[in-house]
Design an enzyme around this catalytic site. Structure first.
Site, PDB file in Angstrom:
ATOM      1  CG  ASP A  87      -1.922  -0.877   1.198  1.00  0.00           C
ATOM      2  OD1 ASP A  87      -2.265  -1.307   0.240  1.00  0.00           O
ATOM      3  OD2 ASP A  87      -2.348  -1.410   2.498  1.00  0.00           O
ATOM      4  CG  ASP A 123      -5.065  -0.359   5.520  1.00  0.00           C
ATOM      5  OD1 ASP A 123      -6.149  -0.942   4.607  1.00  0.00           O
ATOM      6  OD2 ASP A 123      -4.439   0.565   5.567  1.00  0.00           O
ATOM      7  CG  ASP A 177      -6.892  -4.575   2.117  1.00  0.00           C
ATOM      8  OD1 ASP A 177      -7.365  -4.368   0.849  1.00  0.00           O
ATOM      9  OD2 ASP A 177      -6.495  -3.789   2.693  1.00  0.00           O
TER      10      ASP A 177
END
Ligand code: ATP
Length: 911
Positions: free
Chosen positions: A340, A645, A649
């Site tokens: 990310d 997170d 996900d």
């Protein structure tokens, strides 16, 4: 609050059908209120009910665990040897063998306990926190301190910390598979359920340990700790993980096969001794037992477990908590890291730098969260925002649609909540707005929180004049789709989409994160909000540009990964141009290519497989895209670590070879789905974990490379003696035990403490399917074994030739063997590169300490009278030592030469 028990029992002592009670009644019976308990009452209840935790799974008793160390082929063999020596009347041998059996089991028991405790302590670092209402205020509290009657706030991604009767619920869905086995998340509400209801039908309850996959709720705690539903299902809790990784499991299986082969070889050796050379059966049997004891690498499992536990502790020290041990192996083989952006690659310290209105662009001064600095329009400071009503409207809407708060602590400004929202809060304060006064004038009636899936947040507020207003902020493309107009008040006009797209592109090129702010007047009697209401007819007020600088340590870590042959991909919800610009600062991607979620939607699986080979930046992706990306990268033969997170996900984290969750920002759902949790949410910690993973793998291989030739050398010495018809063995069974159980293990364990080799992050990842016992390993094990055998046997023969007693010759042989191992230990510290430098010799203090310990042990073994009785040793004169050390040093020289020659051959092949 004073407590009077309504039924003389604690609220959790009697089992109630809480699901069938109205929430108000549940609150009353639990002597609580919607404002939560007072802190002192909570403390009193905590004393009464105990901590909200489950008893650890009942493990095996210490005695059983101790005894389990006797359940091992080698120990059985030693017990047989003890009986045989006793029958032959060799009582000293019997005593030594039994002593060794106990000491070995005891050491194994202690080491295992230590490793288990260390890993438990690491797991405890991931303890749960819950958001409670105490004294009428929201506060995060450790889940262990929750008591019946507490009010818990839940939102998507949370793990339910105790059993709750819901008192408010909005679109709540909970994954209860842990309790009911049902994999589809159950939707929940606050209505009473009928009295007799199966767990899955108790829709007004949320149960401890289950996971909130959607929505928000508030509930009152009805049961904690062992009184919860999960506490009743004790079977669920015995999920203790074995201390193993695939590599260790493979090695234990290999060890078992090896033991059987060795016993076969020992039987053949015994037969040759008795039938070919007509040696007496008793002493030949002891020689065969020595052979088996020598050859079985009994120390290896203990050394490997210790190596693993040290590796896991080192990772924890570098902010990576391993949840599943097999991940340690996999980390060393990672070839691609998908990360990310926000907070992992960037600092997540957001500062709003620009505000775009339909016809004006304001710039904001300052960095960080300090609300100091001014807004400028065309280079001129803006006095009061009241002079610019459209700017004021945007700032106010951004403040109302906001859950962050700002606080000053010893001169430092901090944001509690989402940093993106924090940036808007600070911006509004720079312009002189007062958030509290504003929210009092425009109370919030309802909200839709931000989720990566829909990429906006909306609130319903009073408009201060008896009506209501919907305030929305979110990703500009998303908000533009929901808007039909732009501007404020009299200047409101139809939306000019082309203009905004041009603005967005320009700002994003600068690497700014963009947030659009919009509003709509709503019906005066509206009190709730849902997506259908929000997603249409909005008026765009403007776009805010926010900077979030890359982390310096991420820039370094990415360079390190790249030199380690690991490709880094950025997967972000941000705008493509923003992602490209940040990517360039971080050296991810080529600055030109980026694919968006929409592009991915248009691609078939094969096309995607090709695309992921060429592209490193993926922008505006939804969590579902992450799953497709992981699978596509894996389909190309890569070993993937993936960060995540959010709740959504979880599937991608599970599919990745190493799922990495964020300890600070991450939801509990993502942590549960991951193999590793980063306590600092920092990309650099992934790179460190990979380095440690590679080191653990190296150290396990070094342990194998050390232990097997040591065992092989001893075994070959005995086989050689029997085959050559020597009735007097160069090493007796108890001497073999001494060498194996004392020297080899002490020296081998030192390798568990090996620091990472200098080039560990400069070589390509190992092939995931690479064979552990490579041809190089087999060669090294064979030639070192042969060398050890030749040296030991040679010194033995030389001593006899010099007229020494058999005891002296044996003592010289054993010392040669042990010092061979000491010299070889230094050579093994680096598998391929030379150790002929300062680091190579002095780089691991544990190795130095182990070598010193063994020197002292061998002196005691050689000169102390008790050793003479126990081990049948004899004192040696200095001439012997000179020969022993000279012979033993040969292994060091030869192994170093082998490294040089093999490096030349490899180099010749490459060039
Ligand atoms: P990552 O890079 O870690 O995937 P991200 O922050 O880039 O994270 P998201 O969190 O999904 O991705 O955000 C995507 C977009 O949604 C942002 O570019 C921003 O425009 C918008 N956004 C982010 N946070 C909020 C928020 N709290 N409220 C409204 N909109 C937000």
């Amino acid at each position: 609050m004073k407590t009077t028990r309504m039924d003389g029992a604690s609220p959790t002592a009697t089992r109630r059908a809480w699901h069938a009670l109205e929430s108000a009644e549940a609150l009353e019976r639990l002597e609580s209120s919607e404002n939560g308990l007072a802190s002192d009452e909570a403390a009193r209840r905590l004393e009464e009910h105990g901590a909200n935790r489950l008893a650890p799974p009942a493990g095996k008793s210490p005695l059983l665990r101790f005894l389990s160390h006797f359940h091992n082929m080698l120990i059985y063999l030693l017990l047989v040897a003890a009986v045989v020596t006793a029958l032959l009347g060799h009582w000293v041998d019997t005593g030594v063998i039994m002593g060794v059996v106990f000491i070995n089991s005891f050491i194994g028991f202690m080491q295992e306990g230590k490793a288990e405790r260390a890993l438990d302590a690491i797991r405890n670092l991931l303890s749960l926190k819950a958001m409670l209402l105490r004294d009428g205020r929201k506060a995060p509290v450790p889940a262990e301190e929750i008591v019946p009657g507490d009010i818990v706030l839940l939102q998507s991604g949370d793990k339910v910390p105790a059993d709750l009767r819901l008192i408010k619920a909005k679109n709540l869905r909970i994954d209860e598979s842990i309790l009911t086995g049902e994999s589809v998340a159950a939707s929940k509400h606050t209505d009473c359920a009928p009295e007799p209801a199966a767990l899955g039908d108790q829709r007004s309850m949320a149960f401890s340990g289950t996971l909130v996959t959607y929505g928000q709720a508030t509930g009152v705690v009805t049961a904690t700790g062992e009184h919860t539903e999960i506490g009743r299902i004790s079977a669920m809790l015995s999920d203790v993980e074995p201390l193993a990784t695939p590599l260790i499991q493979k090695m234990s299986a290999f060890g078992r096969v090896l033991a059987v082969v060795i016993i076969g070889v020992a039987a053949v050796t015994f037969s040759i001794g008795v039938f070919v050379h007509s040696f007496p059966a008793g002493s030949t049997f002891l020689a065969a037992v020595s052979l088996a004891v020598a050859a079985i690498p009994e120390g290896l499992p203990a050394i490997m477990t210790i190596t693993l536990s040290i590796g896991v502790q080192r990772m924890a020290g570098r902010h990576a908590i391993i949840r599943h041990l097999p991940a340690v192996d996999t980390l060393g083989a990672v070839t691609t890291i998908c990360s990310d952006k926000t907070g992992t690659l960037t600092r997540n310290e957001m500062t709003a730098r620009s505000v775009h209105l339909p016809d004006q662009r304001f710039a904001a001064e300052g960095v960080g969260y300090a609300p100091r600095g001014q807004l400028h329009l065309d280079g001129e400071a803006v006095g009061s925002p009241a002079e610019h009503p459209a700017l004021l409207a945007l700032l106010e809407t951004g403040l109302l649609c906001n859950d962050a708060s700002l606080r000053e602590d010893q001169g430092q400004w901090h944001i509690d909540g989402d940093p993106t929202e924090g940036a808007l809060l600070v911006l509004a304060q720079k312009a002189g707005l007062d958030p509290e006064a504003l929210s009092e004038a425009h109370p919030r009636l309802d909200s839709i929180p931000f989720e990566s899936e829909h990429r906006y947040m909306a609130t319903l507020n009073g408009d201060g004049a008896g009506g209501t207003r919907i305030c929305v902020k979110g990703a500009p493309e998303r908000i533009l789709d929901m808007c039909t107009a732009q501007g404020w008040g009299e200047d409101e006009c139809a939306l000019d989409r082309a203009y905004w797209e041009q603005v967005l592109d320009g700002e994003a090129q600068l690497g700014q994160r963009l947030l659009a702010v919009a509003y709509r007047t709503s019906e005066p009697d509206r009190s709730t909000l849902d997506m259908a209401v929000v997603e249409g007819g909005l008026t765009l007020l403007g776009v805010v540009g926010i900077i979030d600088p890359p982390r310096d340590e991420a820039i370094r870590a990415i360079a390190e990964c790249q030199s380690a042959g690991i490709r880094v991909k950025m997967i972000t919800g941000d705008h493509a141009a923003t992602a490209r610009a940040i990517g360039q600062e971080l050296s991810i991607g080529d600055g030109k290519h980026a694919l968006t979620g929409r592009d991915l939607d248009k691609m078939g699986d094969d096309e995607l497989r090709k695309a992921v080979e060429e592209t490193d930046i993926f922008a505006r992706v939804d969590p579902e895209h992450k799953l497709r990306l992981v699978r596509a990268v894996q389909a190309n033969g890569h070993v993937v670590a993936m960060t995540g997170d959010g709740v959504n996900d979880a599937p991608a984290l599970k599919s990745a070879d190493v799922g990495v969750a964020m300890g600070r920002r991450g939801t509990e759902v993502s942590k549960e789905a991951s193999d590793m949790v980063l306590t600092d949410d920092n990309f650099a910690s992934i790179a460190h974990a990979v380095e440690e993973g590679r080191t653990v793998y190296d150290n396990l291989r070094k342990a194998i490379l050390f232990v097997l030739p040591a065992s092989g050398g001893e075994a070959l010495t005995i086989i050689a003696a029997v085959l050559l018809g020597w009735e007097e063995m160069p090493i007796t069974p108890v001497q073999i035990l001494w060498v194996n159980m004392v020297c080899s293990i002490t020296l081998g364990i030192a390798l568990a403490f090996e620091p990472p080799e200098k080039d560990v992050m400069r070589r390509p990842p190992r092939h995931p399917k690479a064979n552990l016992l490579s041809s190089h390993f087999l060669w090294r094990i064979s030639f070192v074994s042969a060398l050890l055998c030749a040296g030991t046997f040679g010194v033995f023969l030389w001593a006899l030739d010099k007229g020494a007693d058999i005891e002296v010759a044996r003592t010289a042989a054993v010392n040669t063997l042990v010092f061979f191992e000491v010299f070889y230990l230094f050579g093994v510290r680096h598998i391929h590169s030379s150790v002929l430098n300062f680091e190579g010799i002095f780089g691991n203090r544990v190795v130095l300490a182990a070598a010193l310990t063994i020197v002292v042990a061998q002196l005691l073994y050689t000169y102390v009278p008790l050793s003479h009785t126990l081990f049948g040793t004899a004192s040696l004169n200095p001439a012997f030592w000179a020969v022993i050390l000279a012979v033993a040093a040969v292994v060091f020289v030869v192994v170093e030469m082998e490294k040089v020659i093999l490096a030349r051959i490899r180099f010749a092949k490459i060039s």
